[in-house]
Design a protein around this motif. Structure first.
Motif, PDB file in Angstrom:
ATOM      1  N   ALA A 127     -12.382  87.229  10.564  1.00  0.00           N
ATOM      2  CA  ALA A 127     -12.435  88.452   9.765  1.00  0.00           C
ATOM      3  C   ALA A 127     -11.690  89.535  10.533  1.00  0.00           C
ATOM      4  CB  ALA A 127     -13.864  88.878   9.485  1.00  0.00           C
ATOM      5  N   GLY A 128     -10.933  90.324   9.824  1.00  0.00           N
ATOM      6  CA  GLY A 128     -10.191  91.405  10.450  1.00  0.00           C
ATOM      7  C   GLY A 128     -11.041  92.631  10.746  1.00  0.00           C
ATOM      8  N   ASP A 129     -12.245  92.675  10.207  1.00  0.00           N
ATOM      9  CA  ASP A 129     -13.148  93.812  10.349  1.00  0.00           C
ATOM     10  C   ASP A 129     -14.173  93.516  11.449  1.00  0.00           C
ATOM     11  OD1 ASP A 129     -14.985  95.869  10.055  1.00  0.00           O
ATOM     12  OD2 ASP A 129     -15.494  95.379   7.984  1.00  0.00           O
ATOM     13  N   ASP A 130     -14.118  94.270  12.540  1.00  0.00           N
ATOM     14  CA  ASP A 130     -15.033  94.023  13.653  1.00  0.00           C
ATOM     15  C   ASP A 130     -16.486  94.265  13.268  1.00  0.00           C
ATOM     16  OD1 ASP A 130     -15.198  93.198  16.479  1.00  0.00           O
ATOM     17  OD2 ASP A 130     -16.117  95.186  16.727  1.00  0.00           O
ATOM     18  N   ALA A 131     -16.728  95.209  12.365  1.00  0.00           N
ATOM     19  CA  ALA A 131     -18.107  95.465  11.922  1.00  0.00           C
ATOM     20  C   ALA A 131     -18.654  94.254  11.170  1.00  0.00           C
ATOM     21  CB  ALA A 131     -18.160  96.710  11.045  1.00  0.00           C
ATOM     22  N   LEU A 132     -17.823  93.611  10.370  1.00  0.00           N
ATOM     23  CA  LEU A 132     -18.252  92.394   9.672  1.00  0.00           C
ATOM     24  C   LEU A 132     -18.552  91.292  10.671  1.00  0.00           C
ATOM     25  CD1 LEU A 132     -18.746  90.587   7.229  1.00  0.00           C
ATOM     26  CD2 LEU A 132     -16.257  90.257   7.066  1.00  0.00           C
ATOM     27  N   LEU A 133     -17.704  91.118  11.670  1.00  0.00           N
ATOM     28  CA  LEU A 133     -17.955  90.098  12.696  1.00  0.00           C
ATOM     29  C   LEU A 133     -19.262  90.384  13.435  1.00  0.00           C
ATOM     30  CD1 LEU A 133     -14.375  89.561  14.159  1.00  0.00           C
ATOM     31  CD2 LEU A 133     -15.697  87.965  12.735  1.00  0.00           C
ATOM     32  N   ALA A 134     -19.540  91.647  13.711  1.00  0.00           N
ATOM     33  CA  ALA A 134     -20.795  92.011  14.397  1.00  0.00           C
ATOM     34  C   ALA A 134     -22.003  91.677  13.526  1.00  0.00           C
ATOM     35  CB  ALA A 134     -20.780  93.502  14.758  1.00  0.00           C
ATOM     36  N   ARG A 135     -21.917  91.951  12.216  1.00  0.00           N
ATOM     37  CA  ARG A 135     -23.034  91.612  11.312  1.00  0.00           C
ATOM     38  C   ARG A 135     -23.239  90.107  11.246  1.00  0.00           C
ATOM     39  NH1 ARG A 135     -20.525  95.391   8.053  1.00  0.00           N
ATOM     40  NH2 ARG A 135     -19.835  93.802   6.580  1.00  0.00           N
ATOM     41  N   LEU A 136     -22.144  89.354  11.173  1.00  0.00           N
ATOM     42  CA  LEU A 136     -22.261  87.894  11.125  1.00  0.00           C
ATOM     43  C   LEU A 136     -22.817  87.346  12.434  1.00  0.00           C
ATOM     44  CD1 LEU A 136     -18.956  87.002   9.257  1.00  0.00           C
ATOM     45  CD2 LEU A 136     -21.297  86.934   8.348  1.00  0.00           C
ATOM     46  N   ASP A 137     -22.404  87.939  13.542  1.00  0.00           N
ATOM     47  CA  ASP A 137     -22.914  87.548  14.857  1.00  0.00           C
ATOM     48  C   ASP A 137     -24.439  87.673  14.877  1.00  0.00           C
ATOM     49  OD1 ASP A 137     -23.148  86.938  17.577  1.00  0.00           O
ATOM     50  OD2 ASP A 137     -22.341  88.852  18.248  1.00  0.00           O
ATOM     51  N   GLU A 138     -24.943  88.803  14.435  1.00  0.00           N
ATOM     52  CA  GLU A 138     -26.390  89.031  14.395  1.00  0.00           C
ATOM     53  C   GLU A 138     -27.073  88.066  13.427  1.00  0.00           C
ATOM     54  OE1 GLU A 138     -30.082  90.194  15.131  1.00  0.00           O
ATOM     55  OE2 GLU A 138     -28.335  90.862  16.268  1.00  0.00           O
ATOM     56  N   ARG A 139     -26.477  87.862  12.275  1.00  0.00           N
ATOM     57  CA  ARG A 139     -27.078  87.015  11.243  1.00  0.00           C
ATOM     58  C   ARG A 139     -27.171  85.551  11.689  1.00  0.00           C
ATOM     59  NH1 ARG A 139     -30.789  86.809   7.471  1.00  0.00           N
ATOM     60  NH2 ARG A 139     -30.176  85.538   5.726  1.00  0.00           N
ATOM     61  N   LEU A 140     -26.173  85.072  12.411  1.00  0.00           N
ATOM     62  CA  LEU A 140     -26.202  83.675  12.867  1.00  0.00           C
ATOM     63  C   LEU A 140     -27.337  83.422  13.856  1.00  0.00           C
ATOM     64  CD1 LEU A 140     -22.389  82.937  13.178  1.00  0.00           C
ATOM     65  CD2 LEU A 140     -23.976  81.992  11.493  1.00  0.00           C
ATOM     66  N   TRP A 141     -27.800  84.466  14.527  1.00  0.00           N
ATOM     67  CA  TRP A 141     -28.951  84.310  15.427  1.00  0.00           C
ATOM     68  C   TRP A 141     -30.257  84.301  14.671  1.00  0.00           C
ATOM     69  CZ3 TRP A 141     -28.028  82.273  19.766  1.00  0.00           C
ATOM     70  CH2 TRP A 141     -26.932  82.638  20.551  1.00  0.00           C
TER      71      TRP A 141
END
Length: 145
Positions: free
Chosen positions: A34-48
């Motif tokens: 994803a080009g959006d770092d905020a989206l990557l951060a949300r996905l990072d949290e969600r995968l945990w």
């Protein structure tokens, strides 16, 4: 190579963890782009936290141990973890996805036109099998094309 187009009716953070889980359970690795770092951060949290009884091991590109991660979150379509599957999480098609064995292209109503253009553009590509998935009223995925 197979490209699965997922027309999202539910939020991505509900759908992506299950796809990632299936890839990893099958012995594969996944690169999430994803080009959006905020989206990557949300996905990072969600995968945990997506399932109370488990977590999905993953990491961010550029961090220590990125090559060891079954699921790697990145702004670029470069599989530092050796992934053969890629998830395009921001609705943007990237031609680099064709270098993988399987691509998951997630999009919502805001980028339907771009997804249609990608779908049409892949129609004449040799060795590319396209599938289009849409959620029904019950939230189940059905193959529409």
């Amino acid at each position: 190579m197979q490209v699965d187009f997922y027309h999202l009716a539910a939020p991505l953070d509900r759908v992506l963890p299950r796809i990632a889980e299936r890839v990893v359970d099958g012995g594969g690795r996944l690169l999430v782009v994803a080009g959006d770092d905020a989206l990557l951060a949300r996905l990072d949290e969600r995968l945990w936290s997506y399932a109370p009884e488990s977590f999905l091991p993953h990491g961010r590109a550029g961090a220590d141990g990125e090559a060891d991660q079954p699921v790697l979150l990145s702004a670029r379509p470069e599989p530092a973890n050796g992934a053969r599957a890629i998830a395009l999480a921001d609705g943007v098609w990237r031609e680099e996805a064709l270098g993988f064995d399987r691509a998951f292209h997630f999009f919502d109503e805001s980028n339907v036109a771009a997804a249609r253009a990608a779908w049409k553009g892949l129609a004449s590509r040799d060795g590319v099998e396209r599938r289009y998935w849409k959620q029904d009223e019950a939230g189940r995925w059905t193959q529409a094309a």
